[in-house]
Design a protein around this motif. Structure first.
Motif, short mmCIF file in Angstrom:
data_model
loop_
_atom_site.label_atom_id
_atom_site.label_comp_id
_atom_site.label_asym_id
_atom_site.label_seq_id
_atom_site.Cartn_x
_atom_site.Cartn_y
_atom_site.Cartn_z
N GLY A 193 0.82 -1.21 0.00
CA GLY A 193 0.00 0.00 0.00
C GLY A 193 0.85 1.25 0.00
N GLY A 194 2.15 1.08 0.12
CA GLY A 194 3.13 2.16 0.05
C GLY A 194 4.05 1.89 -1.12
N GLU A 195 5.27 1.43 -0.81
CA GLU A 195 6.27 1.14 -1.85
C GLU A 195 5.96 -0.14 -2.63
N VAL A 196 5.15 -1.01 -2.07
CA VAL A 196 4.88 -2.31 -2.69
C VAL A 196 3.39 -2.41 -3.05
N SER A 197 3.12 -2.74 -4.30
CA SER A 197 1.72 -2.89 -4.73
C SER A 197 1.14 -4.20 -4.20
N PRO A 198 -0.17 -4.29 -4.07
CA PRO A 198 -0.78 -5.56 -3.66
C PRO A 198 -0.44 -6.71 -4.60
N GLU A 199 -0.31 -6.44 -5.89
CA GLU A 199 0.03 -7.49 -6.85
C GLU A 199 1.44 -8.03 -6.61
N VAL A 200 2.40 -7.13 -6.38
CA VAL A 200 3.77 -7.57 -6.08
C VAL A 200 3.79 -8.31 -4.75
N GLN B 75 -5.06 -7.41 3.09
CA GLN B 75 -4.19 -8.53 3.47
C GLN B 75 -4.68 -9.87 2.95
N PRO B 76 -6.00 -10.15 2.97
CA PRO B 76 -6.45 -11.44 2.44
C PRO B 76 -6.11 -11.64 0.96
N LEU B 77 -6.18 -10.58 0.17
CA LEU B 77 -5.84 -10.71 -1.25
C LEU B 77 -4.36 -10.98 -1.44
N VAL B 78 -3.53 -10.39 -0.60
CA VAL B 78 -2.09 -10.67 -0.65
C VAL B 78 -1.85 -12.13 -0.29
N ALA B 79 -2.49 -12.60 0.78
CA ALA B 79 -2.30 -13.98 1.23
C ALA B 79 -2.75 -14.98 0.18
N ASN B 80 -3.66 -14.58 -0.70
CA ASN B 80 -4.10 -15.49 -1.76
C ASN B 80 -2.93 -15.96 -2.63
N GLY B 81 -1.87 -15.17 -2.73
CA GLY B 81 -0.70 -15.61 -3.50
C GLY B 81 -0.16 -16.93 -2.97
N ALA B 82 -0.13 -17.08 -1.64
CA ALA B 82 0.32 -18.34 -1.04
C ALA B 82 -0.76 -19.41 -1.15
N SER B 83 -1.99 -19.04 -0.82
CA SER B 83 -3.08 -20.03 -0.81
C SER B 83 -3.32 -20.64 -2.18
N GLU B 84 -3.29 -19.82 -3.20
CA GLU B 84 -3.54 -20.33 -4.55
C GLU B 84 -2.43 -21.27 -5.00
N LEU B 85 -1.19 -20.96 -4.66
CA LEU B 85 -0.09 -21.86 -5.01
C LEU B 85 -0.29 -23.21 -4.32
N LEU B 86 -0.62 -23.21 -3.04
CA LEU B 86 -0.81 -24.47 -2.32
C LEU B 86 -1.97 -25.27 -2.89
N GLY B 87 -3.02 -24.59 -3.31
CA GLY B 87 -4.13 -25.28 -3.98
C GLY B 87 -3.71 -25.88 -5.30
N ASP B 88 -2.90 -25.13 -6.07
CA ASP B 88 -2.41 -25.63 -7.35
C ASP B 88 -1.53 -26.86 -7.18
N VAL B 89 -0.74 -26.89 -6.11
CA VAL B 89 0.22 -27.97 -5.89
C VAL B 89 -0.44 -29.21 -5.28
#
Length: 153
Positions: free
Chosen positions: A55-62, A107-121
């Protein structure tokens, strides 16, 4: 190569070396049929993917990309403890810490980066309980830190 590792390869990913601890702890501990990882930072090729506040130097996507890298690093720690990811029967819990500016509430959207990978694997076995927590700061000015708990056979 085990099923989960084959799925990682199909995603164009490979497990990194286990990140060296930055303090007095070990990357993962097995007790009974569970493995608990320490918080994993978004290290890739020996460097943090990004630094700063979401929300500052880092975008939610990054930040979501960072969370994905944290999960990949956590899987490397699990594999180092078990020898093979194929003995993981379920991802039980994920905790994502997101260093963010006070106004940021994604924060939940950021955490989806981890959750989605674990679902894919792991498919259905990758569906897990989760907490996504906003914090003021993380080690080394990382924007995200992720820890996981998995059940093993």
């Amino acid at each position: 190569m085990s099923g989960p590792e084959s799925r990682l390869a199909a995603l164009g990913l490979k497990l990194p070396d286990v990140a060296a601890p930055v303090a007095a702890y070990v990357p993962a501990v097995r007790t009974g049929n569970h493995v608990y990882t320490s918080g994993q930072l978004p290290f890739a090729d020996g460097a943090l993917v990004a630094t700063g506040k979401v929300g500052g130097e880092v975008s939610p996507e990054v930040a979501a990309t960072c969370a994905r890298q944290c999960a990949l690093n956590a899987l490397a720690a699990v594999k180092a403890e078990l020898g093979d990811l194929s003995s993981v029967t379920r991802v039980v819990k994920v905790v994502a810490f997101v260093a963010s500016v006070p106004e940021f509430s994604g924060q939940p959207l950021v955490a989806n980066g981890a959750s989605e990978l674990l679902g894919d694997v792991f498919g259905d076995a990758g569906q897990h309980a989760r907490s996504a927590v906003g914090v003021a700061a993380l080690p080394l000015d990382a924007p995200v830190e992720v820890e996981i708990v998995v059940e093993t056979s």
